[in-house]
Scaffold this motif. Structure first.
Motif, PDB file in Angstrom:
ATOM      1  N   GLU A  72       0.989  -1.182   0.026  1.00 34.25           N
ATOM      2  CA  GLU A  72       0.008  -0.004   0.013  1.00 34.25           C
ATOM      3  C   GLU A  72       0.751   1.233  -0.018  1.00 34.25           C
ATOM      4  O   GLU A  72       0.410   2.228  -0.450  1.00 34.25           O
ATOM      5  CB  GLU A  72      -1.045   0.144   1.270  1.00 34.25           C
ATOM      6  CG  GLU A  72      -1.946   1.192   1.256  1.00 34.25           C
ATOM      7  CD  GLU A  72      -2.836   1.128   2.162  1.00 34.25           C
ATOM      8  OE1 GLU A  72      -3.785   1.887   2.502  1.00 34.25           O
ATOM      9  OE2 GLU A  72      -3.012   0.257   3.117  1.00 34.25           O
ATOM     10  N   ILE A  73       1.880   1.257   0.810  1.00 27.85           N
ATOM     11  CA  ILE A  73       2.745   2.512   0.615  1.00 27.85           C
ATOM     12  C   ILE A  73       4.155   2.409   0.476  1.00 27.85           C
ATOM     13  O   ILE A  73       4.909   3.280   0.257  1.00 27.85           O
ATOM     14  CB  ILE A  73       2.876   3.125   2.349  1.00 27.85           C
ATOM     15  CG1 ILE A  73       3.539   2.202   3.331  1.00 27.85           C
ATOM     16  CG2 ILE A  73       1.299   3.584   2.523  1.00 27.85           C
ATOM     17  CD1 ILE A  73       3.510   2.696   4.677  1.00 27.85           C
ATOM     18  N   CYS A  74       4.530   0.986  -0.172  1.00 26.19           N
ATOM     19  CA  CYS A  74       5.775   0.687  -0.606  1.00 26.19           C
ATOM     20  C   CYS A  74       6.937   1.117   0.317  1.00 26.19           C
ATOM     21  O   CYS A  74       8.069   1.513   0.142  1.00 26.19           O
ATOM     22  CB  CYS A  74       6.210   1.502  -1.977  1.00 26.19           C
ATOM     23  SG  CYS A  74       5.152   1.075  -3.239  1.00 26.19           S
ATOM     24  N   GLN A  75       6.567   0.773   1.575  1.00 26.92           N
ATOM     25  CA  GLN A  75       7.565   1.421   2.562  1.00 26.92           C
ATOM     26  C   GLN A  75       8.842   0.391   2.698  1.00 26.92           C
ATOM     27  O   GLN A  75       8.919  -0.666   2.583  1.00 26.92           O
ATOM     28  CB  GLN A  75       7.123   1.004   4.049  1.00 26.92           C
ATOM     29  CG  GLN A  75       7.875   1.587   5.152  1.00 26.92           C
ATOM     30  CD  GLN A  75       7.203   1.352   6.607  1.00 26.92           C
ATOM     31  OE1 GLN A  75       6.076   0.668   6.628  1.00 26.92           O
ATOM     32  NE2 GLN A  75       7.869   1.940   7.579  1.00 26.92           N
ATOM     33  N   ASP A  76       9.972   1.243   2.451  1.00 20.14           N
ATOM     34  CA  ASP A  76      11.286   0.665   2.336  1.00 20.14           C
ATOM     35  C   ASP A  76      11.340   0.001   0.924  1.00 20.14           C
ATOM     36  O   ASP A  76      11.944  -1.091   0.898  1.00 20.14           O
ATOM     37  CB  ASP A  76      11.875  -0.287   3.572  1.00 20.14           C
ATOM     38  CG  ASP A  76      12.032   0.809   4.650  1.00 20.14           C
ATOM     39  OD1 ASP A  76      12.082   1.892   4.736  1.00 20.14           O
ATOM     40  OD2 ASP A  76      11.587   0.319   5.989  1.00 20.14           O
ATOM     41  N   PHE A  77      10.431   0.363   0.129  1.00 20.06           N
ATOM     42  CA  PHE A  77      10.409  -0.061  -1.035  1.00 20.06           C
ATOM     43  C   PHE A  77       9.992  -1.875  -1.039  1.00 20.06           C
ATOM     44  O   PHE A  77      10.739  -2.770  -1.975  1.00 20.06           O
ATOM     45  CB  PHE A  77      11.619   0.016  -2.101  1.00 20.06           C
ATOM     46  CG  PHE A  77      11.481   1.574  -2.454  1.00 20.06           C
ATOM     47  CD1 PHE A  77      10.912   1.898  -3.567  1.00 20.06           C
ATOM     48  CD2 PHE A  77      12.443   2.499  -1.778  1.00 20.06           C
ATOM     49  CE1 PHE A  77      10.711   3.298  -3.738  1.00 20.06           C
ATOM     50  CE2 PHE A  77      12.622   3.581  -2.186  1.00 20.06           C
ATOM     51  CZ  PHE A  77      11.661   4.005  -3.027  1.00 20.06           C
ATOM     52  N   PHE A  78       9.249  -2.414  -0.038  1.00 18.86           N
ATOM     53  CA  PHE A  78       8.975  -3.402   0.127  1.00 18.86           C
ATOM     54  C   PHE A  78       8.263  -4.198  -1.258  1.00 18.86           C
ATOM     55  O   PHE A  78       7.412  -3.512  -1.868  1.00 18.86           O
ATOM     56  CB  PHE A  78       8.171  -3.761   1.153  1.00 18.86           C
ATOM     57  CG  PHE A  78       7.439  -5.256   1.587  1.00 18.86           C
ATOM     58  CD1 PHE A  78       8.229  -6.045   2.195  1.00 18.86           C
ATOM     59  CD2 PHE A  78       6.368  -5.584   1.228  1.00 18.86           C
ATOM     60  CE1 PHE A  78       8.280  -7.402   2.301  1.00 18.86           C
ATOM     61  CE2 PHE A  78       6.010  -6.833   1.462  1.00 18.86           C
ATOM     62  CZ  PHE A  78       6.656  -7.691   2.072  1.00 18.86           C
ATOM     63  N   THR A  79       8.698  -5.515  -1.675  1.00 22.76           N
ATOM     64  CA  THR A  79       8.088  -5.886  -2.978  1.00 22.76           C
ATOM     65  C   THR A  79       8.418  -5.022  -4.031  1.00 22.76           C
ATOM     66  O   THR A  79       7.321  -4.921  -4.959  1.00 22.76           O
ATOM     67  CB  THR A  79       6.712  -6.364  -2.888  1.00 22.76           C
ATOM     68  OG1 THR A  79       5.945  -5.240  -2.666  1.00 22.76           O
ATOM     69  CG2 THR A  79       6.620  -7.404  -1.467  1.00 22.76           C
ATOM     70  N   SER A  80       9.851  -4.478  -4.036  1.00 21.82           N
ATOM     71  CA  SER A  80       9.621  -3.279  -5.250  1.00 21.82           C
ATOM     72  C   SER A  80      10.057  -4.139  -6.438  1.00 21.82           C
ATOM     73  O   SER A  80      10.716  -5.122  -6.627  1.00 21.82           O
ATOM     74  CB  SER A  80      10.884  -2.611  -4.864  1.00 21.82           C
ATOM     75  OG  SER A  80      12.238  -3.151  -4.667  1.00 21.82           O
ATOM     76  N   VAL A  81       9.753  -3.419  -7.446  1.00 24.54           N
ATOM     77  CA  VAL A  81      10.079  -3.876  -8.917  1.00 24.54           C
ATOM     78  C   VAL A  81      11.372  -3.112  -9.572  1.00 24.54           C
ATOM     79  O   VAL A  81      11.973  -3.296 -10.481  1.00 24.54           O
ATOM     80  CB  VAL A  81       9.064  -3.993 -10.022  1.00 24.54           C
ATOM     81  CG1 VAL A  81       7.837  -4.731  -9.318  1.00 24.54           C
ATOM     82  CG2 VAL A  81       8.082  -2.530 -10.051  1.00 24.54           C
ATOM     83  N   TYR A  82      11.211  -1.736  -8.967  1.00 24.39           N
ATOM     84  CA  TYR A  82      12.357  -0.843  -9.260  1.00 24.39           C
ATOM     85  C   TYR A  82      12.815  -0.093  -8.249  1.00 24.39           C
ATOM     86  O   TYR A  82      11.969   0.663  -7.353  1.00 24.39           O
ATOM     87  CB  TYR A  82      12.094  -0.322 -10.517  1.00 24.39           C
ATOM     88  CG  TYR A  82      13.089   1.087 -10.697  1.00 24.39           C
ATOM     89  CD1 TYR A  82      14.368   0.934 -11.510  1.00 24.39           C
ATOM     90  CD2 TYR A  82      13.021   2.389 -10.486  1.00 24.39           C
ATOM     91  CE1 TYR A  82      15.119   1.658 -11.695  1.00 24.39           C
ATOM     92  CE2 TYR A  82      13.793   3.480 -10.706  1.00 24.39           C
ATOM     93  CZ  TYR A  82      14.978   2.773 -11.406  1.00 24.39           C
ATOM     94  OH  TYR A  82      16.059   4.036 -11.402  1.00 24.39           O
ATOM     95  N   ASP A  83      14.102   0.220  -7.811  1.00 23.10           N
ATOM     96  CA  ASP A  83      14.647   0.927  -6.770  1.00 23.10           C
ATOM     97  C   ASP A  83      15.764   1.421  -7.450  1.00 23.10           C
ATOM     98  O   ASP A  83      16.676   1.014  -7.895  1.00 23.10           O
ATOM     99  CB  ASP A  83      14.981   0.111  -5.566  1.00 23.10           C
ATOM    100  CG  ASP A  83      15.477   1.001  -4.331  1.00 23.10           C
ATOM    101  OD1 ASP A  83      15.668   2.026  -4.620  1.00 23.10           O
ATOM    102  OD2 ASP A  83      15.801   0.216  -3.425  1.00 23.10           O
ATOM    103  N   SER A  84      15.693   3.220  -7.314  1.00 21.29           N
ATOM    104  CA  SER A  84      16.953   3.875  -7.790  1.00 21.29           C
ATOM    105  C   SER A  84      18.206   3.514  -6.978  1.00 21.29           C
ATOM    106  O   SER A  84      19.151   3.791  -7.709  1.00 21.29           O
ATOM    107  CB  SER A  84      16.598   5.411  -7.809  1.00 21.29           C
ATOM    108  OG  SER A  84      16.283   5.665  -6.369  1.00 21.29           O
ATOM    109  N   ASP A  85      18.105   3.058  -6.080  1.00 22.22           N
ATOM    110  CA  ASP A  85      19.304   2.671  -5.050  1.00 22.22           C
ATOM    111  C   ASP A  85      19.707   1.302  -5.145  1.00 22.22           C
ATOM    112  O   ASP A  85      20.881   0.942  -4.713  1.00 22.22           O
ATOM    113  CB  ASP A  85      19.030   3.033  -3.585  1.00 22.22           C
ATOM    114  CG  ASP A  85      19.129   4.298  -3.250  1.00 22.22           C
ATOM    115  OD1 ASP A  85      19.317   5.307  -4.127  1.00 22.22           O
ATOM    116  OD2 ASP A  85      18.732   4.902  -2.040  1.00 22.22           O
ATOM    117  N   SER A  86      19.101   0.539  -5.850  1.00 22.15           N
ATOM    118  CA  SER A  86      19.443  -0.931  -6.091  1.00 22.15           C
ATOM    119  C   SER A  86      20.195  -1.050  -7.448  1.00 22.15           C
ATOM    120  O   SER A  86      19.899  -0.385  -8.783  1.00 22.15           O
ATOM    121  CB  SER A  86      18.203  -1.705  -6.158  1.00 22.15           C
ATOM    122  OG  SER A  86      18.699  -3.059  -6.231  1.00 22.15           O
TER     123      SER A  86
END
Length: 349
Positions: A72-86
């Motif tokens: 719901e809020i992508c906290q800490d990019f949980f279950t992320s599909v894209y992360d600019s820091d990754s």
């Protein structure tokens, strides 16, 4: 009075904070695409520029952006599909945006696991600047085996010279940047894309057409049988060509006839003008003058020298009228000369 000033400052701070509130905008909140295709999720965002802490304005700067699935809020990019820091992002998810205003995400080679809700999240250098759009975009992935072809009209028989378009589609799903391969009788065609445009049609365009995803040939649709018959379109074109040549030939013949008539007319006019100026014409005038002269010769009734004098005077008048007038004089002038001659004879009789 001090309390009044505090209220004013608080109102201003609330107004400025509301004006600088972060936001994310999606042109559409749901999308449907076929498995194996490419889907683009357009997105724009406006980050908060600053916030108030202990009565002081603190500026904000976005340092991290990303997308996640279902959270719901992508906290800490949980279950992320894209992360600019990754550095281990799935290459199927390509971020086309930046850290200022564009947050567009493109998904290639859609898979069943992409049937989910995607949300965008931004993070600032302070917790007060973090924001996630909870609405997100609901993506539906359709089974590629449901591809089928829709023609530009229900009747699959076309006449030669007409145009036709075939749409490769899937039931209940809108395509986004779908890459399609086309086939006729099992042989690949150079055209690509959801729509195949044909025309002007010929007999060679007849056959069974199929479409499939470029990334998965197994998604090939059911055949669409298209028949092209020699009809009014081809016949009409041939008739137009024949009418053009008939008109061209008739126009050429008429032009030749008109030219011939003008040439003949000009030749006749030149001959007529030559006859008027010829010596024969001069002899004709001379003969008329001789006739006039013979008509005034003295007779027995006139008698004597007086008749001779009159004849000579008339002769002089006759010769004068003949000698000084142009050969082309009109009949009216000749008649006037005759009148003068006869009047002279009458007065001297």
């Amino acid at each position: 009075m001090a309390a009044y000033h505090k209220i004013i400052l608080w109102s201003i701070s609330v107004f400025l904070t509301a004006a600088e509130k972060a936001s994310v905008i999606h042109p559409f909140t749901s999308a449907c695409a076929v498995r194996g295709s490419t889907l683009t999720l357009p997105c724009t965002f406006t980050p908060a520029k600053s916030f108030i802490r202990d009565g002081k304005r603190v500026p904000l700067k976005i340092i991290r952006v990303g997308w996640c699935q279902n959270h719901e809020i992508c906290q800490d990019f949980f279950t992320s599909v894209y992360d600019s820091d990754s550095e281990n992002n799935d290459p199927r998810y390509q971020y086309l945006g930046d850290k200022k205003a564009n947050c567009t995400l493109q998904i290639t080679d859609l898979q069943p696991k992409d049937d989910a809700t995607f949300r965008f999240r931004m993070q600032a250098d302070d917790l007060e600047g973090h924001f996630t759009n909870r609405t997100g975009v609901k993506v539906t992935v359709a089974d590629g085996t449901k591809l089928w072809i829709k023609g530009s009209r229900d009747n699959r028989t076309f006449s030669g010279g007409e145009a036709a378009s075939l749409l490769c589609t899937s039931t209940g799903c809108t395509f986004h940047q779908l890459k399609i391969s086309w086939f006729r009788d099992g042989r690949p065609l150079p055209e690509s894309g959801p729509v195949l445009r044909l025309g002007p049609l010929t007999a060679e365009d007849s056959g069974n057409y199929t479409c499939a995803l470029e990334t998965n040939i197994n998604t090939q649709s059911e055949p669409y049988s298209l028949q092209v018959e020699a009809g009014t379109a081809e016949g009409g074109q041939g008739l137009q060509d024949n009418l053009f040549w008939i008109f061209y030939v008739v126009f050429g013949v008429l032009l030749a006839v008109i030219t011939l008539i003008l040439v003949v007319f000009c030749i006749k006019r030149k001959r007529a003008a030559a006859e008027v100026q010829s010596p024969a014409g001069g002899e004709r005038h001379q003969k008329q003058a001789d006739d006039i002269y013979s008509s005034i010769m003295p007779t027995e009734e006139n008698g004597g020298n007086r008749a001779n004098v009159t004849s000579r005077e008339v002769e002089d008048v006759s010769y004068a009228s003949v000698q000084f007038r142009h050969n082309k004089q009109s009949r009216h002038v000749e008649e006037a000369g005759d009148a003068i001659i006869y009047s002279s004879v009458a007065t001297r009789g």
